[in-house]
Design a protein around this motif. Structure first.
Motif, mmCIF file in Angstrom:
data_model
loop_
_atom_site.group_PDB
_atom_site.id
_atom_site.type_symbol
_atom_site.label_atom_id
_atom_site.label_comp_id
_atom_site.label_asym_id
_atom_site.label_seq_id
_atom_site.Cartn_x
_atom_site.Cartn_y
_atom_site.Cartn_z
ATOM 1 N N ALA A 14 0.805 -1.227 0.000
ATOM 2 C CA ALA A 14 0.000 0.000 0.000
ATOM 3 C C ALA A 14 0.838 1.278 0.000
ATOM 4 O O ALA A 14 0.285 2.377 -0.017
ATOM 5 C CB ALA A 14 -0.929 0.004 1.210
ATOM 6 N N GLY A 15 2.161 1.144 0.044
ATOM 7 C CA GLY A 15 3.022 2.327 -0.016
ATOM 8 C C GLY A 15 3.290 2.988 1.321
ATOM 9 O O GLY A 15 3.767 4.127 1.374
ATOM 10 N N THR A 16 3.028 2.290 2.411
ATOM 11 C CA THR A 16 3.222 2.893 3.733
ATOM 12 C C THR A 16 4.697 3.149 4.031
ATOM 13 O O THR A 16 5.041 4.153 4.670
ATOM 14 C CB THR A 16 2.622 1.979 4.825
ATOM 15 O OG1 THR A 16 1.242 1.767 4.539
ATOM 16 C CG2 THR A 16 2.749 2.618 6.193
ATOM 17 N N ILE A 17 5.575 2.264 3.575
ATOM 18 C CA ILE A 17 7.011 2.445 3.820
ATOM 19 C C ILE A 17 7.483 3.767 3.219
ATOM 20 O O ILE A 17 8.148 4.575 3.878
ATOM 21 C CB ILE A 17 7.829 1.281 3.223
ATOM 22 C CG1 ILE A 17 7.323 -0.072 3.748
ATOM 23 C CG2 ILE A 17 9.314 1.467 3.552
ATOM 24 C CD1 ILE A 17 7.416 -0.243 5.225
ATOM 25 N N GLN A 18 7.122 4.001 1.964
ATOM 26 C CA GLN A 18 7.516 5.243 1.303
ATOM 27 C C GLN A 18 6.939 6.460 2.028
ATOM 28 O O GLN A 18 7.611 7.483 2.181
ATOM 29 C CB GLN A 18 7.059 5.229 -0.153
ATOM 30 C CG GLN A 18 7.739 4.176 -1.021
ATOM 31 C CD GLN A 18 6.994 2.851 -1.056
ATOM 32 O OE1 GLN A 18 6.381 2.446 -0.063
ATOM 33 N NE2 GLN A 18 7.047 2.180 -2.197
ATOM 34 N N SER A 19 5.696 6.343 2.479
ATOM 35 C CA SER A 19 5.051 7.453 3.188
ATOM 36 C C SER A 19 5.772 7.758 4.500
ATOM 37 O O SER A 19 5.984 8.926 4.848
ATOM 38 C CB SER A 19 3.582 7.120 3.464
ATOM 39 O OG SER A 19 2.859 6.959 2.267
ATOM 40 N N LEU A 20 6.150 6.725 5.229
ATOM 41 C CA LEU A 20 6.847 6.915 6.500
ATOM 42 C C LEU A 20 8.208 7.573 6.287
ATOM 43 O O LEU A 20 8.584 8.501 7.018
ATOM 44 C CB LEU A 20 7.017 5.577 7.212
ATOM 45 C CG LEU A 20 5.740 4.938 7.781
ATOM 46 C CD1 LEU A 20 6.006 3.504 8.212
ATOM 47 C CD2 LEU A 20 5.197 5.747 8.949
ATOM 48 N N VAL A 21 8.953 7.092 5.294
ATOM 49 C CA VAL A 21 10.278 7.661 5.016
ATOM 50 C C VAL A 21 10.149 9.129 4.622
ATOM 51 O O VAL A 21 10.913 9.985 5.082
ATOM 52 C CB VAL A 21 10.993 6.857 3.911
ATOM 53 C CG1 VAL A 21 12.290 7.555 3.485
ATOM 54 C CG2 VAL A 21 11.300 5.439 4.386
ATOM 55 N N ARG A 77 15.062 1.234 -0.998
ATOM 56 C CA ARG A 77 14.798 1.852 -2.304
ATOM 57 C C ARG A 77 14.097 3.197 -2.170
ATOM 58 O O ARG A 77 14.146 4.013 -3.100
ATOM 59 C CB ARG A 77 13.957 0.905 -3.161
ATOM 60 C CG ARG A 77 14.714 -0.358 -3.566
ATOM 61 C CD ARG A 77 13.843 -1.321 -4.348
ATOM 62 N NE ARG A 77 14.578 -2.533 -4.712
ATOM 63 C CZ ARG A 77 14.046 -3.588 -5.325
ATOM 64 N NH1 ARG A 77 12.750 -3.580 -5.635
ATOM 65 N NH2 ARG A 77 14.784 -4.630 -5.618
ATOM 66 N N SER A 78 13.460 3.429 -1.021
ATOM 67 C CA SER A 78 12.784 4.708 -0.781
ATOM 68 C C SER A 78 13.719 5.745 -0.169
ATOM 69 O O SER A 78 13.287 6.851 0.165
ATOM 70 C CB SER A 78 11.580 4.497 0.152
ATOM 71 O OG SER A 78 10.649 3.605 -0.419
ATOM 72 N N GLY A 79 14.988 5.377 0.001
ATOM 73 C CA GLY A 79 15.959 6.326 0.543
ATOM 74 C C GLY A 79 16.000 6.391 2.049
ATOM 75 O O GLY A 79 16.414 7.402 2.628
ATOM 76 N N ALA A 80 15.614 5.307 2.713
ATOM 77 C CA ALA A 80 15.551 5.326 4.180
ATOM 78 C C ALA A 80 16.924 5.474 4.824
ATOM 79 O O ALA A 80 17.047 6.126 5.870
ATOM 80 C CB ALA A 80 14.873 4.050 4.687
ATOM 81 N N VAL A 81 17.956 4.893 4.234
ATOM 82 C CA VAL A 81 19.275 4.898 4.879
ATOM 83 C C VAL A 81 19.813 6.317 5.092
ATOM 84 O O VAL A 81 20.152 6.691 6.222
ATOM 85 C CB VAL A 81 20.274 4.018 4.094
ATOM 86 C CG1 VAL A 81 21.698 4.227 4.616
ATOM 87 C CG2 VAL A 81 19.884 2.549 4.218
ATOM 88 N N PRO A 82 19.904 7.157 4.061
ATOM 89 C CA PRO A 82 20.391 8.529 4.316
ATOM 90 C C PRO A 82 19.469 9.333 5.229
ATOM 91 O O PRO A 82 19.947 10.151 6.030
ATOM 92 C CB PRO A 82 20.467 9.150 2.908
ATOM 93 C CG PRO A 82 19.625 8.293 2.039
ATOM 94 C CD PRO A 82 19.699 6.929 2.610
ATOM 95 N N VAL A 83 18.171 9.101 5.133
ATOM 96 C CA VAL A 83 17.231 9.816 6.006
ATOM 97 C C VAL A 83 17.468 9.432 7.464
ATOM 98 O O VAL A 83 17.526 10.297 8.356
ATOM 99 C CB VAL A 83 15.766 9.506 5.606
ATOM 100 C CG1 VAL A 83 14.797 9.997 6.676
ATOM 101 C CG2 VAL A 83 15.436 10.151 4.272
ATOM 102 N N LEU A 84 17.615 8.145 7.733
ATOM 103 C CA LEU A 84 17.811 7.674 9.109
ATOM 104 C C LEU A 84 19.160 8.114 9.667
ATOM 105 O O LEU A 84 19.279 8.443 10.850
ATOM 106 C CB LEU A 84 17.680 6.151 9.163
ATOM 107 C CG LEU A 84 16.267 5.607 8.885
ATOM 108 C CD1 LEU A 84 16.305 4.098 8.687
ATOM 109 C CD2 LEU A 84 15.317 5.979 10.016
#
Length: 305
Positions: free
Chosen positions: A132-139, A172-179
């Motif tokens: 449902a795209g929740t991962i991308q939304s959270l990031v 793939r949603s860019g979580a690593v640099p954000v975190l």
């Protein structure tokens, strides 16, 4: 209060929640929130009431106050393990995604995040949120430096990335640099610790570990965390360094070039938590082995230290 009386109250409140008067609606929802907050039995009775869940979902699209109350009730209902799967409908998840991306109500964003986290605790639901795209939304939401619901968003992300497929989506949603950015900020030690814990979860899988390994100055960044005050952050950084050292000789060499690293590890081996000391012991062993291989002539920086 008897079950029969509770049913009557629920029926009455659901009827009043459809009123044209916001004040009547608010009072009805406050009553429903009160009776479901601490009683699993009352949550079941409400969930089993005809049209209750659709009505609450509809009200969660209303004004800020009614939205927050409706989300609170849905969150309380979700605390019952037997109700988690039925609540996690795709339409509901899409709606929760839109709330956490909205800047209109921090309270609603926190409640929506809490509901996502609660529903995601059922393993069968985790993949649904990924689809449902929740991962991308959270990031995306967490990447906002001033996000008031960051703690709740990170808790939801931490629960969801325990599923491998969601880990891939997060990377793939860019979580690593954000975190990493959150972990390095001075806004909150709690947020930093949670971010590093999530990075540790991502590092369990190849996609996450590769993303960390390719991050510029990743070893230096984690050593800086080890120098900080937050023990949860230190535990997370030590876990990440261990995984990096297992897979990358380059990361080991980067660590050996840091003259202060042995001192940092030694301090943590004495002052750290039990988990931190365990991780540090493994780190020191790996570094000493690598150092001896690199300096077979006895000039090891660890031996000198």
């Amino acid at each position: 209060m008897s079950a029969a009386r509770i049913r009557e109250t629920i029926t009455e409140c659901l009827s009043k929640a459809q009123s044209d008067s916001p004040e009547v609606q608010q009072k009805a929802l406050q009553t429903l929130a009160y009776i479901t907050k601490v009683s699993p039995q009352n949550r079941n009775l409400l969930a089993q009431s005809d049209g209750a869940i659709p009505a609450l979902l509809s009200l969660s699209r209303s004004s800020t106050t009614l939205q927050a109350l409706s989300l609170s009730i849905l969150f309380y209902i979700s605390l019952n393990p037997n109700l988690k799967q039925s609540l996690a409908e795709m339409e509901t998840i899409y709606h929760l995604n839109s709330i956490i991306l909205s800047l209109s109500s921090p309270e609603s964003s926190r409640l929506a995040s809490s509901l996502i986290c609660s529903l995601a605790m059922l393993d069968k639901n985790k993949a649904k949120f990924g689809v449902a795209g929740t991962i991308q939304s959270l990031v995306t939401a967490v990447s906002d430096p001033g996000c008031p619901a960051a703690h709740h968003l990170l808790s939801s992300l931490a629960e969801l990335v325990r599923f491998h497929g969601n880990c891939t989506l997060a990377v793939r949603s860019g979580a690593v640099p954000v975190l990493i950015q959150v972990a390095q900020s001075n806004n909150s030690e709690d947020l930093a610790g949670t971010s590093l814990a999530i990075l540790g979860l991502l590092a369990r899988f190849e996609e996450g570990l590769n993303a960390l390994r390719k991050t510029d100055q990743i070893v230096n960044s984690m050593v800086d965390v080890l120098k900080g005050r937050c023990m949860l952050s230190k535990e997370g950084a030590a876990e990440i360094l261990l995984r990096l050292f297992d897979e990358s000789e380059g990361c080991v060499r980067d660590a050996l070039r840091l003259p202060e690293f042995p001192t940092v590890l030694a301090d943590l081996s004495i002052r750290g938590s039990a988990r931190a000391r365990e991780k540090v012991s493994s780190l020191m062993k790996k570094l000493m082995e690598a150092d001896m291989d690199a300096y077979g002539d006895g000039n090891s920086i660890f031996l000198k230290w």
